[in-house]
Design an enzyme around this catalytic site. Sequence first.
Site, PDB file in Angstrom:
ATOM      1  N   HIS A  72      -1.603 -37.491  56.648  1.00  0.00           N
ATOM      2  CA  HIS A  72      -0.859 -36.835  55.579  1.00  0.00           C
ATOM      3  C   HIS A  72       0.041 -37.867  54.895  1.00  0.00           C
ATOM      4  O   HIS A  72       0.046 -39.049  55.270  1.00  0.00           O
ATOM      5  CB  HIS A  72      -0.052 -35.675  56.161  1.00  0.00           C
ATOM      6  CG  HIS A  72       0.411 -34.687  55.143  1.00  0.00           C
ATOM      7  ND1 HIS A  72      -0.371 -34.265  54.100  1.00  0.00           N
ATOM      8  CD2 HIS A  72       1.603 -34.032  55.011  1.00  0.00           C
ATOM      9  CE1 HIS A  72       0.301 -33.395  53.368  1.00  0.00           C
ATOM     10  NE2 HIS A  72       1.497 -33.242  53.894  1.00  0.00           N
ATOM     11  N   HIS A  89       5.607 -31.750  60.845  1.00  0.00           N
ATOM     12  CA  HIS A  89       6.090 -32.815  59.966  1.00  0.00           C
ATOM     13  C   HIS A  89       7.241 -32.295  59.127  1.00  0.00           C
ATOM     14  O   HIS A  89       7.559 -31.099  59.156  1.00  0.00           O
ATOM     15  CB  HIS A  89       4.960 -33.372  59.091  1.00  0.00           C
ATOM     16  CG  HIS A  89       4.397 -32.419  58.099  1.00  0.00           C
ATOM     17  ND1 HIS A  89       3.739 -31.270  58.455  1.00  0.00           N
ATOM     18  CD2 HIS A  89       4.377 -32.438  56.730  1.00  0.00           C
ATOM     19  CE1 HIS A  89       3.326 -30.629  57.374  1.00  0.00           C
ATOM     20  NE2 HIS A  89       3.718 -31.308  56.314  1.00  0.00           N
ATOM     21  N   ASP A 109      -1.136 -30.283  58.113  1.00  0.00           N
ATOM     22  CA  ASP A 109      -1.555 -30.869  56.843  1.00  0.00           C
ATOM     23  C   ASP A 109      -2.281 -32.198  57.050  1.00  0.00           C
ATOM     24  O   ASP A 109      -1.787 -33.080  57.761  1.00  0.00           O
ATOM     25  CB  ASP A 109      -0.342 -31.105  55.946  1.00  0.00           C
ATOM     26  CG  ASP A 109       0.343 -29.806  55.550  1.00  0.00           C
ATOM     27  OD1 ASP A 109      -0.004 -28.763  56.116  1.00  0.00           O
ATOM     28  OD2 ASP A 109       1.220 -29.853  54.673  1.00  0.00           O
ATOM     29  N   ASP A 125       8.096 -26.861  53.785  1.00  0.00           N
ATOM     30  CA  ASP A 125       7.394 -25.611  54.086  1.00  0.00           C
ATOM     31  C   ASP A 125       7.007 -25.506  55.556  1.00  0.00           C
ATOM     32  O   ASP A 125       6.449 -24.481  55.980  1.00  0.00           O
ATOM     33  CB  ASP A 125       6.160 -25.444  53.194  1.00  0.00           C
ATOM     34  CG  ASP A 125       5.203 -26.622  53.243  1.00  0.00           C
ATOM     35  OD1 ASP A 125       5.682 -27.765  53.315  1.00  0.00           O
ATOM     36  OD2 ASP A 125       3.978 -26.410  53.188  1.00  0.00           O
ATOM     37  N   HIS A 126       7.341 -26.522  56.342  1.00  0.00           N
ATOM     38  CA  HIS A 126       7.042 -26.489  57.772  1.00  0.00           C
ATOM     39  C   HIS A 126       8.296 -26.462  58.649  1.00  0.00           C
ATOM     40  O   HIS A 126       8.177 -26.313  59.867  1.00  0.00           O
ATOM     41  CB  HIS A 126       6.160 -27.679  58.156  1.00  0.00           C
ATOM     42  CG  HIS A 126       4.794 -27.610  57.545  1.00  0.00           C
ATOM     43  ND1 HIS A 126       3.683 -27.205  58.234  1.00  0.00           N
ATOM     44  CD2 HIS A 126       4.378 -27.862  56.278  1.00  0.00           C
ATOM     45  CE1 HIS A 126       2.632 -27.221  57.421  1.00  0.00           C
ATOM     46  NE2 HIS A 126       3.033 -27.613  56.230  1.00  0.00           N
ATOM     47  N   HIS A 159       7.863 -31.936  55.826  1.00  0.00           N
ATOM     48  CA  HIS A 159       7.806 -31.286  54.526  1.00  0.00           C
ATOM     49  C   HIS A 159       8.396 -29.893  54.691  1.00  0.00           C
ATOM     50  O   HIS A 159       8.138 -29.206  55.695  1.00  0.00           O
ATOM     51  CB  HIS A 159       6.373 -31.231  53.995  1.00  0.00           C
ATOM     52  CG  HIS A 159       5.930 -32.548  53.433  1.00  0.00           C
ATOM     53  ND1 HIS A 159       4.604 -32.916  53.324  1.00  0.00           N
ATOM     54  CD2 HIS A 159       6.645 -33.603  52.931  1.00  0.00           C
ATOM     55  CE1 HIS A 159       4.520 -34.124  52.792  1.00  0.00           C
ATOM     56  NE2 HIS A 159       5.737 -34.559  52.559  1.00  0.00           N
ATOM     57  N   HIS A 181      -2.761 -22.266  55.035  1.00  0.00           N
ATOM     58  CA  HIS A 181      -2.018 -23.218  54.212  1.00  0.00           C
ATOM     59  C   HIS A 181      -2.559 -23.219  52.773  1.00  0.00           C
ATOM     60  O   HIS A 181      -2.760 -24.252  52.168  1.00  0.00           O
ATOM     61  CB  HIS A 181      -2.074 -24.628  54.808  1.00  0.00           C
ATOM     62  CG  HIS A 181      -1.002 -25.539  54.274  1.00  0.00           C
ATOM     63  ND1 HIS A 181      -1.213 -26.386  53.211  1.00  0.00           N
ATOM     64  CD2 HIS A 181       0.269 -25.730  54.662  1.00  0.00           C
ATOM     65  CE1 HIS A 181      -0.110 -27.073  52.969  1.00  0.00           C
ATOM     66  NE2 HIS A 181       0.818 -26.690  53.841  1.00  0.00           N
TER      67      HIS A 181
END
Length: 302
Positions: free
Chosen positions: A141, A61, A211, A65-66, A63, A269
């Site tokens: 999410h 996805h 997530d 941090d990914h 976000h 995570h």
Amino acid sequence: MFAVTILGNNSAIPTLDRHPTAQVVTCNEQLLLVDCGEGTQIQIAKYRIRRSKLRYIFISHLHGDHYFGLIGLLNTLSLMGRTDPISVYAPPELEQIIQLQLDCSATVLKFELSFIPLQPGFSGVILEDKELTVRCFPTQHRISCFGFSFEMQKRKRKLIPEQARAYEIPAAYFSKLQDGADYQRKDGTLVKNDWVTLPPPPGKRYVYCADTLYDVTLLPHLRDADLVYHETTYLHNLQDRAAERFHSTSVQAASLAAAAAAKKLLIGHFSSKYTDLQPFLDESRPVFRDTEIAEEGVTYII
């Protein structure tokens, strides 16, 4: 070899000793990158991951941090002279993001970069070759998000040697029987393959849950998996905060693994608010005994 190497096990804010989400799945000689948080290429270098073997990238996805590490990794691969193509499976907007970054820096990659869009809510096979089948499935999410299932194929049938000899099949033909071929004897008799072999054993399966809220509808995707990775952003005393932010807790991840009859659970995570990760194991293992922390730099054999 079928294994997963953890490059990053933290959530949104990096710490000095934990990095945002990234993993490498090894399937014999090919490597697949799952998520690409900030600093992933540094972790790849640190743990001596063979960049040349990287062929597929899966982004769960959008976000940061990914995926914030993706443009840096792609640029480095190009600067190092890579010419082999790379395919990226991700939400469709990522192609625009990467192309904008390339355009603004007047960068032309030396290799072909293909984007395969994962449309919101899609579930099914997204990649299949002679060794591996990859499926995606939606998780719950704040934005469109996916988990991934990696199944290493075992296509050769299991030979029953005494049965094959009873039908007077020469040993030199055994490998063809394992590939599914029938055998015709000199007298014209056709020996059916399933008379002398058994179906191949089920393949090994690794399931990556990105997530997500605690969600029992994920169980069909986790069922009987050899290894499951599930996010555990918070300890269970913060389950209300986890729900508000569409994340899961240690106990919730372990509960899903137990209900799915998974063989092993990796948890990761983690929120950067935690410096000691042992409490995550202390909460998870009473619910699902075979739970491990997804430790950076460690390779887990599937």
